[in-house]
Write a protein that holds these residues in place. Structure first.
Motif, PDB file in Angstrom:
ATOM      1  N   ALA A 182       0.700  -1.210   0.039  1.00  0.00           N
ATOM      2  CA  ALA A 182      -0.048   0.052   0.007  1.00  0.00           C
ATOM      3  C   ALA A 182       0.858   1.269  -0.177  1.00  0.00           C
ATOM      4  N   ILE A 183       2.090   1.192   0.742  1.00  0.00           N
ATOM      5  CA  ILE A 183       2.730   2.522   0.972  1.00  0.00           C
ATOM      6  C   ILE A 183       3.669   2.694  -0.520  1.00  0.00           C
ATOM      7  N   LEU A 184       4.047   1.416  -1.081  1.00  0.00           N
ATOM      8  CA  LEU A 184       4.859   1.634  -2.358  1.00  0.00           C
ATOM      9  C   LEU A 184       3.876   2.134  -3.689  1.00  0.00           C
ATOM     10  N   LEU A 185       2.330   1.764  -3.380  1.00  0.00           N
ATOM     11  CA  LEU A 185       1.576   2.156  -4.323  1.00  0.00           C
ATOM     12  C   LEU A 185       1.239   3.729  -4.051  1.00  0.00           C
ATOM     13  N   GLY A 186       1.720   4.352  -2.956  1.00  0.00           N
ATOM     14  CA  GLY A 186       1.305   5.845  -2.757  1.00  0.00           C
ATOM     15  C   GLY A 186       0.096   5.832  -2.034  1.00  0.00           C
ATOM     16  N   ASP A 187      -0.687   4.768  -1.885  1.00  0.00           N
ATOM     17  CA  ASP A 187      -2.002   4.764  -1.184  1.00  0.00           C
ATOM     18  C   ASP A 187      -1.949   4.937   0.256  1.00  0.00           C
ATOM     19  N   THR A 188      -2.032   6.131   0.843  1.00  0.00           N
ATOM     20  CA  THR A 188      -1.964   6.373   2.253  1.00  0.00           C
ATOM     21  C   THR A 188      -3.335   5.804   3.032  1.00  0.00           C
ATOM     22  N   THR A 189      -4.430   6.126   2.121  1.00  0.00           N
ATOM     23  CA  THR A 189      -5.718   5.557   3.055  1.00  0.00           C
ATOM     24  C   THR A 189      -5.747   4.353   3.129  1.00  0.00           C
ATOM     25  N   LEU A 190      -5.497   3.364   1.901  1.00  0.00           N
ATOM     26  CA  LEU A 190      -5.295   2.069   2.041  1.00  0.00           C
ATOM     27  C   LEU A 190      -4.380   1.546   3.158  1.00  0.00           C
ATOM     28  N   ALA A 191      -2.946   2.047   3.268  1.00  0.00           N
ATOM     29  CA  ALA A 191      -2.109   2.063   4.188  1.00  0.00           C
ATOM     30  C   ALA A 191      -2.437   1.913   5.638  1.00  0.00           C
ATOM     31  N   THR A 192      -3.381   3.169   5.906  1.00  0.00           N
ATOM     32  CA  THR A 192      -3.902   3.263   7.166  1.00  0.00           C
ATOM     33  C   THR A 192      -5.101   2.226   7.371  1.00  0.00           C
ATOM     34  N   GLN A 193      -5.749   1.801   6.221  1.00  0.00           N
ATOM     35  CA  GLN A 193      -6.743   0.893   6.460  1.00  0.00           C
ATOM     36  C   GLN A 193      -6.328  -0.571   6.766  1.00  0.00           C
ATOM     37  N   VAL A 194      -5.099  -0.971   6.289  1.00  0.00           N
ATOM     38  CA  VAL A 194      -4.467  -2.174   6.411  1.00  0.00           C
ATOM     39  C   VAL A 194      -3.950  -2.046   7.924  1.00  0.00           C
ATOM     40  N   GLY A 195      -3.277  -0.757   8.294  1.00  0.00           N
ATOM     41  CA  GLY A 195      -2.752  -0.715   9.836  1.00  0.00           C
ATOM     42  C   GLY A 195      -3.743  -0.960  11.011  1.00  0.00           C
ATOM     43  N   LYS A 196      -5.110  -0.342  10.675  1.00  0.00           N
ATOM     44  CA  LYS A 196      -6.287  -0.385  11.481  1.00  0.00           C
ATOM     45  C   LYS A 196      -6.537  -2.067  11.681  1.00  0.00           C
ATOM     46  N   GLN A 197      -6.767  -2.784  10.438  1.00  0.00           N
ATOM     47  CA  GLN A 197      -7.056  -4.095  10.502  1.00  0.00           C
ATOM     48  C   GLN A 197      -6.146  -4.972  11.209  1.00  0.00           C
ATOM     49  N   TYR A 198      -5.063  -4.439  11.127  1.00  0.00           N
ATOM     50  CA  TYR A 198      -3.777  -5.236  11.799  1.00  0.00           C
ATOM     51  C   TYR A 198      -4.035  -5.314  13.127  1.00  0.00           C
ATOM     52  N   VAL A 199      -4.096  -4.095  13.858  1.00  0.00           N
ATOM     53  CA  VAL A 199      -4.305  -3.917  15.328  1.00  0.00           C
ATOM     54  C   VAL A 199      -5.483  -4.749  15.848  1.00  0.00           C
ATOM     55  N   ALA A 200      -6.641  -4.703  14.867  1.00  0.00           N
ATOM     56  CA  ALA A 200      -7.921  -5.439  15.569  1.00  0.00           C
ATOM     57  C   ALA A 200      -7.574  -6.931  15.485  1.00  0.00           C
ATOM     58  N   TYR A 201      -7.094  -7.073  14.421  1.00  0.00           N
ATOM     59  CA  TYR A 201      -6.633  -8.851  14.055  1.00  0.00           C
ATOM     60  C   TYR A 201      -5.751  -9.282  15.186  1.00  0.00           C
ATOM     61  N   MET A 202      -4.724  -8.522  15.481  1.00  0.00           N
ATOM     62  CA  MET A 202      -3.777  -9.080  16.652  1.00  0.00           C
ATOM     63  C   MET A 202      -4.456  -9.190  17.721  1.00  0.00           C
ATOM     64  N   LEU A 203      -5.340  -8.144  18.313  1.00  0.00           N
ATOM     65  CA  LEU A 203      -6.095  -8.444  19.568  1.00  0.00           C
ATOM     66  C   LEU A 203      -7.130  -9.385  19.533  1.00  0.00           C
ATOM     67  N   ASN A 204      -7.714  -9.548  18.386  1.00  0.00           N
ATOM     68  CA  ASN A 204      -8.432 -10.881  18.272  1.00  0.00           C
ATOM     69  C   ASN A 204      -7.668 -12.017  18.536  1.00  0.00           C
TER      70      ASN A 204
END
Length: 315
Positions: A182-204
């Motif tokens: 996502a970062i390499l594509l320059g899509d900061t919105t997508l990168a943030t979405q991935v990051g938020k999903q990551y934290v939720a996934y890890m806590l799950n």
């Protein structure tokens, strides 16, 4: 009645407050498609260390020896990253020279990979008067036959190593691959979405293995969490640690976590899978089927993005 309710709430709070977790970080110095230059790797390392320092996490990092070499010679910029870990009073362990899959190599080749993985990092650690005592299995694989498992365990004991178990397994590496892309594509919105999903996934994932602990031991054991020195943890480890703290976790060293007698449990599992020690112990005790249900899955979008081939302009 009121006193009884207060007592119940107090006991519930106390039980939650006593939850302990050791943070272990694999693939040092770094593993990232984004932070690839010496300055970038330095930035990633400083971010990881800052998160651990802020939350007073006594983390341990496991080093891949090949990552300390350039053209088969010691790479001072990479070695200096390990010095930052040691300067911050964090422990380091052996993750082999080349991170080979034990299922695909012989015991003899595995021994060589472990010994060669010591060459730089062991001296570096011992020069600081620190212990070099823990070994982390690549891919969490301990052997696909009884003979290979037994041989490796015996060799590690002879070599003076303690195995570094993992009770909370996860796919942080897959999320980081998606985040990198996502970062390499320059899509900061997508990168943030991935990051938020990551934290939720890890806590799950943590919640899932808490339930496994309750089912197997009728209590919360001291957990050991596997992470990697990757891009997504450089940016989101702080949020993950905050979430763990909010859930009542105290951060402890791997040494402290292993004083929990759960880690004396018998492990007779051998096979192709690299799995949580909680699952190793459960299989050894004869658990099957429904016991293992409910483990969080990586969203299809994350998997697709992580494995996407990017056609980026050369830099």
């Amino acid at each position: 009645m009121r006193l009884l309710i207060i007592l119940i709430l107090f006991l519930a709070y106390t039980a939650q407050a006593q939850k302990k977790i050791a943070i272990t970080i694999d693939d040092l110095p770094t593993v990232s498609k984004v932070y690839r230059s010496p300055s970038g790797r330095l930035q990633l390392t400083k971010k990881l260390l800052s998160h651990c320092t802020t939350f007073q996490v006594p983390a341990i990092g496991f080093v891949i020896g090949n990552s300390l070499l350039a053209n088969h010679q010691p790479d001072s910029s990479q070695i200096n990253l390990l010095k930052l870990w040691l300067d911050a009073s964090f422990e380091l362990g052996n993750h082999t020279l080349a991170h080979k899959d034990y299922n695909l190599i012989s015991f003899s080749e595995s021994k060589e990979d472990i010994i060669d993985g010591e060459q730089i990092v062991k001296n570096l650690v011992q020069q600081r008067g620190k212990p070099f005592r823990y070994f982390r299995h690549p891919y969490l694989r301990k052997g696909d036959t009884q003979a290979k498992k037994d041989s490796l365990e015996h060799f590690l004991q002879q070599r003076g190593y303690l195995e570094a178990p993992v009770t909370i397994d996860n796919s942080d590496w897959l999320f980081s691959g998606a985040y990198d892309n996502a970062i390499l594509l320059g899509d900061t919105t997508l990168a943030t979405q991935v990051g938020k999903q990551y934290v939720a996934y890890m806590l799950n994932c943590v919640a899932y293995y808490e339930a496994q602990s309750d089912s197997l031991f009728n209590r919360q054991i001291s957990q050991t969490l596997l992470l990697h020195a990757n891009t997504i943890n450089a940016d989101f480890l702080g949020e993950l640690l905050a979430g763990l703290k909010q859930q009542g976790y105290t951060f402890v060293s791997l040494e402290h976590a292993l004083t929990d007698n759960a880690y004396q449990s018998v492990d007779h599992f051998y096979g192709k899978g690299g799995i949580s020690w909680l699952h190793r112990w459960a299989l050894t005790r004869g658990k099957r089927g429904t016991f293992f249900k409910g483990e969080p899955e990586v969203p299809a979008m994350i998997d697709e993005l992580a494995n996407r081939t990017l056609n980026l302009p050369s830099r």
